[in-house]
Design a protein around this motif. Structure first.
Motif, PDB file in Angstrom:
ATOM      1  N   PRO A 229       0.857  -1.271   0.035  1.00 12.57           N
ATOM      2  CA  PRO A 229       0.045   0.097  -0.066  1.00 12.57           C
ATOM      3  C   PRO A 229       0.837   1.396  -0.196  1.00 12.57           C
ATOM      4  N   GLY A 230       2.070   1.275   0.582  1.00  9.50           N
ATOM      5  CA  GLY A 230       2.860   2.345   0.711  1.00  9.50           C
ATOM      6  C   GLY A 230       3.388   2.687  -0.878  1.00  9.50           C
ATOM      7  N   THR A 231       3.609   1.743  -1.547  1.00  9.35           N
ATOM      8  CA  THR A 231       4.033   2.008  -3.020  1.00  9.35           C
ATOM      9  C   THR A 231       2.747   2.813  -3.884  1.00  9.35           C
ATOM     10  N   ARG A 350       9.440   4.355   0.102  1.00  7.00           N
ATOM     11  CA  ARG A 350      10.790   3.685   0.744  1.00  7.00           C
ATOM     12  C   ARG A 350      10.705   2.803   2.099  1.00  7.00           C
ATOM     13  N   PRO A 351      10.053   2.985   2.908  1.00  6.60           N
ATOM     14  CA  PRO A 351      10.008   2.037   4.068  1.00  6.60           C
ATOM     15  C   PRO A 351       8.963   0.793   3.671  1.00  6.60           C
ATOM     16  N   SER A 362      10.667   2.979  -6.528  1.00  6.93           N
ATOM     17  CA  SER A 362      10.696   4.435  -6.750  1.00  6.93           C
ATOM     18  C   SER A 362      10.223   4.637  -8.240  1.00  6.93           C
ATOM     19  N   GLY A 363      10.520   3.802  -9.320  1.00  6.16           N
ATOM     20  CA  GLY A 363       9.949   3.974 -10.554  1.00  6.16           C
ATOM     21  C   GLY A 363       8.188   3.992 -10.543  1.00  6.16           C
ATOM     22  N   ILE A 364       7.707   3.137  -9.746  1.00  4.19           N
ATOM     23  CA  ILE A 364       6.298   3.332  -9.917  1.00  4.19           C
ATOM     24  C   ILE A 364       5.846   4.657  -9.260  1.00  4.19           C
TER      25      ILE A 364
END
Length: 436
Positions: A229-231, A350-351, A362-364
């Motif tokens: 979910p963080g992404t 990141r976490p 990071s790309g997403i």
């Protein structure tokens, strides 16, 4: 979790930082700095490009749309490349491509050739920022992550400042070809520095070798990052916060200020410069806040969206032919917060992901703002042509994407923060049990 910062956790194997880290990371940032100069040079050359290639607003917007389409489409492949090949190889390839793109744009005799050059530039540009983010995580302690990311973005905005201050003036003093050929030389300089001095990681902090490859592994990497979910929250934060300033700086700000607000080109250039300077100040402030108070991430992002929407609406719907100068100044100051707010998206992703998946995640995230920017650039160009250059209608398209993004942020936030707490507890337990 309270509003105070969570306890800082220094895990075994955390990079030491120091002067060597600053030097190596600084080379990566210099590559990104030049990429931003090339990316944003069209923003101050939009009217010149329209005259040079004899195109209308929709065709002019195609330059930036194609560049961003390539950029956004490359983000996941680039993230996978970084995870697999390392930062130096990907950054070197990016520098070669964006330098060739800028040189090609300088020498293009036709609209079609210029489009190809901007696509090539977008491909190289796509390889820079998440490479610099990865370089930061390899060379600096994790607790420095939010501030390091904001400082990298700050130097990127300094590249934008070069465009607004120097590229614009050079165009009128030296002409199209000389200006763009001369700027391409900066790409050669940073490529040489990169090849001579940049290293992927400090000695003794080598990442574990990749043990798997192939299409199946790539799909697993992308799926695993997307399941977090963080992404997804990071992507929507980036989507919602970045694009108003990007659209303004990349293409439509100068024509809006000159054609719709009646300013001179020099006055419009000064306001674009104000956006960049404001961005640099907000970047330092947001970086410090997020590094110390992780719970401030969502309020900062949503607050930036709300204030941006308010000032954008007040400006384009001002009940007179032209908005007052003070309102344009305030709008440009607030637009400066959009870039730093978009960096908060990476601080959600990141976490949520392990080190071997950081490039992919990071790309997403980085796709978000550029998809929104690309969509809005296209919408503004089409609406300007359809309405006879009615900027009020065209610029109102911003609100549609902001509303969509806010809904997604609110939907994902509680889920992402709950998962982050779980990961934090697991990390603390593992750190306690690591033998020393």
């Amino acid at each position: 979790m309270s509003s105070a910062a969570a306890p800082t956790l220094s895990l075994p194997g955390d990079p030491p930082g120091g002067r060597r880290a600053v030097w190596v990371w600084g080379i990566g940032v210099a590559v990104y700095f030049v990429a931003i100069i090339f990316r944003t040079s069209l923003g101050v050359a939009g009217l010149d490009a329209a005259d040079r290639f004899h195109v209308n607003a929709s065709a002019l917007s195609t330059f930036s749309i194609l560049q961003l389409l390539v950029y956004a489409g490359m983000q996941i492949p680039v993230g996978l490349m970084i995870d697999r090949l390392g930062t130096k190889k990907v950054l070197a390839l990016g520098a070669v491509l964006f330098t060739l793109g800028q040189l090609g744009f300088a020498l293009s005799p036709s609209y079609g050739m210029a489009l190809v050059s901007r696509a090539l530039l977008g491909c190289g540009d796509a390889m820079t920022f998440i490479s610099v983010l990865r370089l930061g995580t390899r060379w600096f302690p994790a607790r420095r992550g939010p501030l390091i990311g904001q400082i990298a973005a700050l130097f990127g905005m300094a590249g934008n400042l070069v465009s607004t201050l120097f590229i614009a003036r050079a165009l009128h003093g030296l002409g199209w070809t000389t200006t763009f050929v001369g700027s391409a030389g900066a790409g050669v300089v940073v490529l040489v520095l990169l090849l001579l001095f940049l290293k992927d990681h400090p000695e003794g902090h080598e990442p574990p070798p990749a043990t798997r490859a192939g299409a199946a592994f790539v799909r697993e990497q992308i799926a695993a990052a997307w399941r977090e979910p963080g992404t997804r929250l990071g992507m929507w934060v980036h989507f919602t916060t970045q694009f108003p300033a990007m659209v303004f700086l990349l293409l439509w700000g100068l024509p809006f200020l000159v054609e719709a607000q009646g300013l001179s080109r020099s006055a419009a250039g000064e306001l674009l410069t104000l956006v960049v300077l404001s961005n640099m100040v907000f970047g330092l402030v947001y970086g410090q806040i997020v590094a110390r108070h992780h719970a401030a991430r969502a309020p900062l992002a949503l607050g930036t969206v709300a204030v941006t929407a308010l000032l954008w609406a007040s400006t384009i719907f001002y009940p007179a032919a032209h908005a007052p100068t003070w309102l344009l100044i305030v709008l440009c100051v607030v637009l400066g917060a959009c870039g730093p707010a978009s960096m908060i998206g990476f601080d959600f992703a990141r976490p949520a992901n392990p080190p071997e998946r950081q490039g992919t995640a990071s790309g997403i995230v980085n796709m978000g703002g550029f998809i929104a920017s690309m969509t809005t650039l296209f919408a503004v160009g089409v609406l300007l042509d359809a309405t006879g250059d009615n900027y009020r209608i065209a610029f109102a398209s911003v609100f549609v994407l902001e509303a969509l993004g806010v809904v997604q942020i609110l939907r994902l936030h509680s889920r992402a923060t709950h998962r982050e707490r779980e990961n934090h507890v697991i990390s603390r337990v593992e750190a306690v049990h690591v033998p020393v």
